[in-house]
Scaffold this motif. Structure first.
Motif, mmCIF file in Angstrom:
data_model
loop_
_atom_site.group_PDB
_atom_site.id
_atom_site.type_symbol
_atom_site.label_atom_id
_atom_site.label_comp_id
_atom_site.label_asym_id
_atom_site.label_seq_id
_atom_site.Cartn_x
_atom_site.Cartn_y
_atom_site.Cartn_z
ATOM 1 N N ILE A 54 -51.030 37.266 28.124
ATOM 2 C CA ILE A 54 -52.237 37.087 28.584
ATOM 3 C C ILE A 54 -52.289 35.735 29.106
ATOM 4 O O ILE A 54 -52.393 34.913 28.427
ATOM 5 C CB ILE A 54 -53.370 37.831 27.899
ATOM 6 N N TYR A 87 -56.315 45.387 20.947
ATOM 7 C CA TYR A 87 -55.003 45.952 21.807
ATOM 8 C C TYR A 87 -54.249 46.527 21.155
ATOM 9 O O TYR A 87 -53.624 46.259 20.052
ATOM 10 C CB TYR A 87 -54.617 44.512 22.397
ATOM 11 N N VAL A 101 -54.031 48.780 30.038
ATOM 12 C CA VAL A 101 -53.844 47.416 30.559
ATOM 13 C C VAL A 101 -52.658 47.280 31.702
ATOM 14 O O VAL A 101 -52.385 46.661 32.530
ATOM 15 C CB VAL A 101 -53.627 46.430 29.520
ATOM 16 N N SER A 155 -56.969 33.114 29.765
ATOM 17 C CA SER A 155 -57.490 34.124 29.205
ATOM 18 C C SER A 155 -59.062 33.985 29.281
ATOM 19 O O SER A 155 -59.600 32.854 29.646
ATOM 20 C CB SER A 155 -57.318 33.899 27.747
ATOM 21 N N GLN A 156 -59.514 35.183 29.620
ATOM 22 C CA GLN A 156 -61.270 35.160 29.691
ATOM 23 C C GLN A 156 -61.955 35.813 28.729
ATOM 24 O O GLN A 156 -61.467 36.582 27.763
ATOM 25 C CB GLN A 156 -61.446 35.946 31.181
ATOM 26 N N ARG A 210 -52.966 39.141 35.501
ATOM 27 C CA ARG A 210 -52.809 38.088 34.558
ATOM 28 C C ARG A 210 -52.025 38.573 33.370
ATOM 29 O O ARG A 210 -51.728 37.622 32.284
ATOM 30 C CB ARG A 210 -54.221 37.499 33.857
ATOM 31 N N PHE A 211 -51.700 39.820 33.317
ATOM 32 C CA PHE A 211 -51.004 40.505 32.316
ATOM 33 C C PHE A 211 -49.619 40.792 32.516
ATOM 34 O O PHE A 211 -49.395 41.417 33.561
ATOM 35 C CB PHE A 211 -51.749 41.914 31.827
ATOM 36 N N GLU A 233 -60.184 30.028 25.694
ATOM 37 C CA GLU A 233 -60.220 30.348 27.285
ATOM 38 C C GLU A 233 -59.572 29.460 28.088
ATOM 39 O O GLU A 233 -59.415 28.533 28.090
ATOM 40 C CB GLU A 233 -62.009 30.147 27.523
ATOM 41 N N ASP A 263 -61.478 39.418 27.995
ATOM 42 C CA ASP A 263 -60.268 39.764 27.232
ATOM 43 C C ASP A 263 -60.460 40.242 25.767
ATOM 44 O O ASP A 263 -59.427 40.670 25.481
ATOM 45 C CB ASP A 263 -59.337 38.709 27.760
ATOM 46 N N LYS A 319 -56.267 48.451 26.063
ATOM 47 C CA LYS A 319 -57.316 47.722 25.536
ATOM 48 C C LYS A 319 -58.447 48.402 25.089
ATOM 49 O O LYS A 319 -58.905 49.199 25.548
ATOM 50 C CB LYS A 319 -57.649 46.446 26.663
#
Lengths: 114, 114
Positions: free
Chosen positions: B79, B90, B48, B82-83, B63-64, B15, B86, B38
C-alpha cells in the motif's frame, strides 16, 4: 460491483428463540451462497455452502440442526439459528457467487443472544 | 488441503508512507486466484485486488499492488501513500478452481498513524 444485502443488520433475541437472517443478491443470480461466522478480531469461518435448490453442505463441527440454511431461489438464502443460546452470539456474513465466478459479500448481521 | 498464512497479526504505518503486508499460501492446484480483501470497522468485506495465478504480471489497483511470487507461493500487498481510510483488517484469500469455498488467512490489522 454487485450488491448483496443482509437483513437484519443487527438482532437481539432471548435465549431459546430462533432467529432468521436473510441474504439476497440484488442484481445478479447467485448459483452458490456461503455463510460465515466471525468472532471479534478473528478471520471468517465458513459454516456452510449452499447451492440453489439443494441441501447445504456444512463444515465439520457446524450443527446442521442448529443452523438451518435454505437456498430457495437464485437470489435468496436464509440462515436460521434455532434455539439460540448466548454462545451463538456472533457476526454472521453471507457471500454470493455469480455464474461468472465473482463472489460478493453481504454487510453482515450482528446477533446477540441474551 | 489449501492453506493461507498471514504472519503479521498487526502492522502500523505512518500516513503517506508505504507498507507491505505478507501472505504465503499452499495449494497443489495449478489454476487458482489470490485476493486481498479489506474489512474496515463497518465490517463490510471489500475486494482490494485480485491476481490470477496464470498471469505473471503483478496486479495493480491505484495505490495497491501485489508481489506475486508463484514459485515461493508468496503474495504480498503493498500500500503506497497510506491514508487514514486504509486502516482496516486485511485478509489474504485463496480460491482454487471449481465451485470451492474461499480460503482465508487469519488477517493483518493495519493501523495508520496521522
Amino acid at each position: 460491483g454487485a450488491v448483496v444485502s443482509q437483513h437484519p443488520s443487527w438482532v437481539i433475541c432471548k435465549s431459546g428463540t430462533s432467529v432468521k437472517i436473510e441474504c439476497r443478491s440484488l442484481d445478479f443470480q447467485a448459483t452458490t451462497m456461503f455463510w460465515y461466522r466471525q468472532f471479534p478480531k478473528q478471520s471468517l469461518m465458513l459454516m456452510a455452502t449452499s447451492n440453489e435448490g439443494s441441501k447445504a453442505t456444512y463444515e465439520q463441527g457446524v450443527e446442521k440442526d442448529k443452523f438451518l440454511i435454505n437456498h430457495a431461489s437464485l437470489t435468496l438464502s436464509t440462515l436460521t439459528v434455532t434455539s439460540a443460546h448466548p454462545e451463538d452470539s456472533s457476526f454472521y456474513i453471507c457471500s454470493a457467487r455469480a455464474d461468472y465466478n465473482e463472489q460478493f459479500f453481504g454487510p453482515g448481521t450482528r446477533l446477540t443472544v441474551l | 488441503a489449501q492453506t493461507v498464512t498471514q504472519s503479521q497479526p498487526e502492522m502500523s504505518v505512518q500516513e503517506a508512507e508505504t507498507v507491505t503486508l505478507s501472505c504465503t499460501y499452499d495449494t497443489s492446484e495449478s489454476d487458482y486466484y489470490l485476493f486481498w480483501y479489506k474489512q474496515p470497522p463497518s465490517r463490510q468485506m471489500i475486494l482490494v485486488i485480485r491476481q490470477e495465478a496464470y498471469k505473471q504480471q503483478n496486479a495493480t489497483e491505484n495505490r495497491f499492488s501485489v508481489n506475486f511470487q508463484k514459485a515461493a507461493k508468496s503474495f504480498s500487498l503493498k500500500i503506497s501513500d497510506s491514508q487514514l481510510g486504509d486502516a482496516a483488517m486485511y485478509f489474504c484469500v485463496l480460491r482454487t478452481s471449481g465451485n470451492t469455498p474461499l480460503v482465508f488467512g487469519k488477517g493483518t490489522r493495519l493501523s495508520v498513524i496521522a
